[in-house]
Motif scaffolding. Structure first.
Motif, PDB file in Angstrom:
ATOM      1  N   LEU A 136       0.831  -1.203   0.000  1.00 47.58           N
ATOM      2  CA  LEU A 136       0.000   0.000   0.000  1.00 47.58           C
ATOM      3  C   LEU A 136       0.862   1.249   0.000  1.00 47.58           C
ATOM      4  CD1 LEU A 136      -2.804   1.404   0.327  1.00 47.58           C
ATOM      5  CD2 LEU A 136      -2.392   1.294   2.813  1.00 47.58           C
ATOM      6  N   GLY A 137       0.571   2.150  -0.933  1.00 50.20           N
ATOM      7  CA  GLY A 137       1.189   3.461  -0.927  1.00 50.20           C
ATOM      8  C   GLY A 137       0.162   4.492  -0.501  1.00 50.20           C
ATOM      9  N   THR A 138       0.568   5.433   0.331  1.00 56.80           N
ATOM     10  CA  THR A 138      -0.323   6.547   0.659  1.00 56.80           C
ATOM     11  C   THR A 138       0.319   7.826   0.157  1.00 56.80           C
ATOM     12  OG1 THR A 138       0.582   7.105   2.854  1.00 56.80           O
ATOM     13  CG2 THR A 138      -1.073   5.336   2.736  1.00 56.80           C
ATOM     14  N   LEU A 139      -0.502   8.719  -0.367  1.00 62.60           N
ATOM     15  CA  LEU A 139      -0.004   9.977  -0.900  1.00 62.60           C
ATOM     16  C   LEU A 139      -0.786  11.136  -0.312  1.00 62.60           C
ATOM     17  CD1 LEU A 139       1.822  11.588  -2.793  1.00 62.60           C
ATOM     18  CD2 LEU A 139       0.105  11.271  -4.597  1.00 62.60           C
ATOM     19  N   THR A 140      -0.124  11.923   0.508  1.00 65.44           N
ATOM     20  CA  THR A 140      -0.712  13.153   1.021  1.00 65.44           C
ATOM     21  C   THR A 140      -0.310  14.308   0.117  1.00 65.44           C
ATOM     22  OG1 THR A 140      -0.741  14.732   2.864  1.00 65.44           O
ATOM     23  CG2 THR A 140       1.253  13.432   2.594  1.00 65.44           C
ATOM     24  N   ILE A 141      -1.143  15.325   0.034  1.00 64.44           N
ATOM     25  CA  ILE A 141      -0.756  16.488  -0.763  1.00 64.44           C
ATOM     26  C   ILE A 141       0.142  17.415   0.048  1.00 64.44           C
ATOM     27  CG2 ILE A 141      -2.800  16.383  -2.222  1.00 64.44           C
ATOM     28  CD1 ILE A 141      -3.892  18.785  -0.564  1.00 64.44           C
ATOM     29  N   GLY A 142       0.377  17.064   1.310  1.00 65.29           N
ATOM     30  CA  GLY A 142       1.320  17.797   2.143  1.00 65.29           C
ATOM     31  C   GLY A 142       2.638  17.050   2.217  1.00 65.29           C
ATOM     32  N   MET A 201       2.661  -4.287   3.720  1.00 68.85           N
ATOM     33  CA  MET A 201       3.753  -3.359   3.451  1.00 68.85           C
ATOM     34  C   MET A 201       3.186  -2.008   3.043  1.00 68.85           C
ATOM     35  SD  MET A 201       6.364  -5.794   1.287  1.00 68.85           S
ATOM     36  CE  MET A 201       7.519  -4.439   1.098  1.00 68.85           C
ATOM     37  N   ARG A 202       3.831  -0.922   3.540  1.00 72.93           N
ATOM     38  CA  ARG A 202       3.318   0.415   3.269  1.00 72.93           C
ATOM     39  C   ARG A 202       4.454   1.372   2.934  1.00 72.93           C
ATOM     40  NH1 ARG A 202      -0.421   0.371   8.691  1.00 72.93           N
ATOM     41  NH2 ARG A 202      -0.736  -1.853   8.524  1.00 72.93           N
ATOM     42  N   VAL A 203       4.153   2.304   2.044  1.00 70.80           N
ATOM     43  CA  VAL A 203       5.080   3.380   1.688  1.00 70.80           C
ATOM     44  C   VAL A 203       4.289   4.680   1.760  1.00 70.80           C
ATOM     45  CG1 VAL A 203       6.587   4.356  -0.083  1.00 70.80           C
ATOM     46  CG2 VAL A 203       6.355   1.876   0.123  1.00 70.80           C
ATOM     47  N   HIS A 204       4.844   5.675   2.477  1.00 72.35           N
ATOM     48  CA  HIS A 204       4.162   6.956   2.620  1.00 72.35           C
ATOM     49  C   HIS A 204       4.923   8.034   1.850  1.00 72.35           C
ATOM     50  CE1 HIS A 204       1.721   5.079   5.682  1.00 72.35           C
ATOM     51  NE2 HIS A 204       2.794   4.783   6.393  1.00 72.35           N
ATOM     52  N   ALA A 205       4.189   8.810   1.072  1.00 71.54           N
ATOM     53  CA  ALA A 205       4.813   9.873   0.286  1.00 71.54           C
ATOM     54  C   ALA A 205       3.943  11.121   0.339  1.00 71.54           C
ATOM     55  CB  ALA A 205       5.013   9.431  -1.161  1.00 71.54           C
ATOM     56  N   GLY A 206       4.579  12.271   0.077  1.00 72.92           N
ATOM     57  CA  GLY A 206       3.859  13.538   0.073  1.00 72.92           C
ATOM     58  C   GLY A 206       4.254  14.389  -1.111  1.00 72.92           C
ATOM     59  N   VAL A 207       3.312  15.126  -1.631  1.00 76.46           N
ATOM     60  CA  VAL A 207       3.580  16.011  -2.765  1.00 76.46           C
ATOM     61  C   VAL A 207       4.634  17.052  -2.403  1.00 76.46           C
ATOM     62  CG1 VAL A 207       2.564  17.809  -4.225  1.00 76.46           C
ATOM     63  CG2 VAL A 207       1.312  15.676  -3.825  1.00 76.46           C
ATOM     64  N   LEU A 208       4.653  17.482  -1.146  1.00 74.51           N
ATOM     65  CA  LEU A 208       5.567  18.549  -0.728  1.00 74.51           C
ATOM     66  C   LEU A 208       6.820  18.035  -0.032  1.00 74.51           C
ATOM     67  CD1 LEU A 208       2.947  21.091   0.679  1.00 74.51           C
ATOM     68  CD2 LEU A 208       3.720  20.773  -1.686  1.00 74.51           C
ATOM     69  N   ASP A 209       7.065  16.736  -0.080  1.00 77.90           N
ATOM     70  CA  ASP A 209       8.237  16.163   0.598  1.00 77.90           C
ATOM     71  C   ASP A 209       9.527  16.853   0.164  1.00 77.90           C
ATOM     72  OD1 ASP A 209       6.643  14.415   1.937  1.00 77.90           O
ATOM     73  OD2 ASP A 209       7.221  12.637   0.805  1.00 77.90           O
ATOM     74  N   ARG A 255       5.960  27.201  -5.997  1.00 75.51           N
ATOM     75  CA  ARG A 255       5.370  26.210  -6.901  1.00 75.51           C
ATOM     76  C   ARG A 255       3.870  25.999  -6.719  1.00 75.51           C
ATOM     77  NH1 ARG A 255       8.732  20.748  -6.807  1.00 75.51           N
ATOM     78  NH2 ARG A 255       6.973  20.236  -8.167  1.00 75.51           N
ATOM     79  N   PHE A 256       3.379  26.245  -5.501  1.00 75.84           N
ATOM     80  CA  PHE A 256       1.998  25.852  -5.220  1.00 75.84           C
ATOM     81  C   PHE A 256       1.138  26.949  -4.617  1.00 75.84           C
ATOM     82  CE2 PHE A 256       4.687  22.063  -4.877  1.00 75.84           C
ATOM     83  CZ  PHE A 256       4.064  21.221  -5.781  1.00 75.84           C
ATOM     84  N   ALA A 257       1.569  28.187  -4.673  1.00 76.09           N
ATOM     85  CA  ALA A 257       0.797  29.276  -4.080  1.00 76.09           C
ATOM     86  C   ALA A 257      -0.604  29.325  -4.677  1.00 76.09           C
ATOM     87  CB  ALA A 257       1.509  30.608  -4.316  1.00 76.09           C
ATOM     88  N   PRO A 258      -1.623  29.498  -3.833  1.00 77.97           N
ATOM     89  CA  PRO A 258      -2.996  29.547  -4.351  1.00 77.97           C
ATOM     90  C   PRO A 258      -3.188  30.696  -5.325  1.00 77.97           C
ATOM     91  CG  PRO A 258      -2.909  30.240  -2.050  1.00 77.97           C
ATOM     92  CD  PRO A 258      -1.564  29.670  -2.376  1.00 77.97           C
ATOM     93  N   VAL A 259      -4.012  30.443  -6.314  1.00 82.45           N
ATOM     94  CA  VAL A 259      -4.306  31.438  -7.344  1.00 82.45           C
ATOM     95  C   VAL A 259      -5.694  32.008  -7.071  1.00 82.45           C
ATOM     96  CG1 VAL A 259      -4.609  31.826  -9.821  1.00 82.45           C
ATOM     97  CG2 VAL A 259      -2.887  30.191  -9.014  1.00 82.45           C
ATOM     98  N   ARG A 260      -5.800  33.287  -7.111  1.00 85.10           N
ATOM     99  CA  ARG A 260      -7.078  33.946  -6.845  1.00 85.10           C
ATOM    100  C   ARG A 260      -8.178  33.414  -7.755  1.00 85.10           C
ATOM    101  NH1 ARG A 260      -8.097  40.523  -6.670  1.00 85.10           N
ATOM    102  NH2 ARG A 260     -10.231  40.424  -5.836  1.00 85.10           N
ATOM    103  N   GLU A 283      -2.308  18.914  -8.323  1.00 87.72           N
ATOM    104  CA  GLU A 283      -2.672  17.713  -9.082  1.00 87.72           C
ATOM    105  C   GLU A 283      -1.541  17.293 -10.014  1.00 87.72           C
ATOM    106  OE1 GLU A 283      -6.279  15.826 -11.773  1.00 87.72           O
ATOM    107  OE2 GLU A 283      -6.390  17.922 -11.140  1.00 87.72           O
ATOM    108  N   ALA A 284      -0.915  18.246 -10.673  1.00 85.89           N
ATOM    109  CA  ALA A 284       0.183  17.924 -11.592  1.00 85.89           C
ATOM    110  C   ALA A 284       1.342  17.270 -10.849  1.00 85.89           C
ATOM    111  CB  ALA A 284       0.648  19.196 -12.296  1.00 85.89           C
ATOM    112  N   ALA A 285       1.683  17.799  -9.678  1.00 81.64           N
ATOM    113  CA  ALA A 285       2.779  17.236  -8.892  1.00 81.64           C
ATOM    114  C   ALA A 285       2.400  15.893  -8.290  1.00 81.64           C
ATOM    115  CB  ALA A 285       3.176  18.217  -7.788  1.00 81.64           C
ATOM    116  N   ALA A 286       1.122  15.737  -7.931  1.00 78.50           N
ATOM    117  CA  ALA A 286       0.650  14.468  -7.359  1.00 78.50           C
ATOM    118  C   ALA A 286       0.788  13.334  -8.363  1.00 78.50           C
ATOM    119  CB  ALA A 286      -0.795  14.596  -6.907  1.00 78.50           C
ATOM    120  N   GLN A 287       0.594  13.631  -9.647  1.00 78.36           N
ATOM    121  CA  GLN A 287       0.732  12.583 -10.658  1.00 78.36           C
ATOM    122  C   GLN A 287       2.155  12.045 -10.696  1.00 78.36           C
ATOM    123  OE1 GLN A 287      -1.761  11.068 -12.730  1.00 78.36           O
ATOM    124  NE2 GLN A 287       0.009   9.693 -12.736  1.00 78.36           N
ATOM    125  N   ASP A 288       3.128  12.924 -10.578  1.00 82.17           N
ATOM    126  CA  ASP A 288       4.528  12.474 -10.550  1.00 82.17           C
ATOM    127  C   ASP A 288       4.780  11.559  -9.353  1.00 82.17           C
ATOM    128  OD1 ASP A 288       5.109  13.919 -12.832  1.00 82.17           O
ATOM    129  OD2 ASP A 288       5.842  15.672 -11.731  1.00 82.17           O
TER     130      ASP A 288
END
Length: 223
Positions: free
Chosen positions: A4-10, A30-38, A48-53, A76-81
């Motif tokens: 199992l892989g888990t992906l947080t956006i943080g 078995m587990r692997v933890h990953a984050g978009v902002l790691d 790279r990720f500042a909110p857009v109005r 979303e684009a970074a999460a795909q990678d």
């Protein structure tokens, strides 16, 4: 062998969410933890990720416990990678640790579990005939995330309270506000809400659905 892989956006690992998953998953999995902002600094995250109005936003947690607001499209684009990397590491199932709505995430062979594709149907079935009150982390998400709740019997009502601040009173106040406005059942629509937030919401006197707990139970059935 299942992995199992888990992906947080943080940033991973998520000490708030992992114990909830552990309560329902087999210890041998078995587990692997990953984050978009790691590995990113606050300055790099901002660049790279500042909110857009006027664009949809997401909220997540960093390793130091602070929260960050992110632009959904960039996330979303970074999460795909990151999904591609988890799959390359042999993950057979990948759980996205975010209830936000994504449009184009995909995997090649791994089973991708997106809460946004599970929770609306499950919650609609659980709340049939009842008025649903939804607590989101920030007011901006009330409109941007509303599309996923179009299948409910009646439009839900919303309140905002962040799970990433040490202010349980705000969660309780949001729950009471929703109850007073007619909610029969509450949903905490962010993976960052944990049991202490559900406990705070009990002051409203109505059942409260915890998104990450519900997803953990669903995942445990298929891994």
């Amino acid at each position: 062998m299942s992995k199992l892989g888990t992906l947080t956006i943080g940033q991973a690992p998520r000490p708030d969410i992992v114990p909830i998953l552990d309560a329902y998953l087999d210890d041998s999995l078995m587990r692997v933890h990953a984050g978009v902002l790691d590995g990113l600094t606050p300055a790099e995250i901002e660049a790279r990720f500042a909110p857009v109005r006027e664009q949809p936003k997401l909220v997540s947690r960093l390793l130091d416990g602070t929260s960050v607001v992110l632009d959904r499209a960039s996330t979303e684009a970074a999460a795909q990678d990151k999904l591609d990397t988890l799959e390359a590491q042999g993950c057979t199932t990948i759980l996205l640790l975010c209830t936000g709505h994504f449009e184009r995430l995909k995997t090649q062979t791994a089973r991708l579990l997106e809460p946004d594709r599970f929770l609306p149907a499950a919650v609609a079935a659980l709340t049939r005939g009842a008025k649903l009150g939804i607590i989101v982390p920030i007011p901006a998400q009330i409109e941007s995330e509303a599309v996923k709740w179009s299948g409910l019997d009646s439009p839900p009502i919303y309140a905002a309270a962040s799970p990433y601040r040490d202010d349980l009173n705000a969660v309780g106040e949001a729950a009471v506000d929703l109850r007073q406005r007619g909610a029969d059942i509450l949903l905490m629509d962010c993976m960052g809400f944990v049991e202490r937030h559900r406990s705070a919401a009990r002051v409203a006197g109505v059942p409260t659905i915890l998104s990450n707990s519900l997803m953990a139970k669903i995942v445990s059935e298929i891994v």
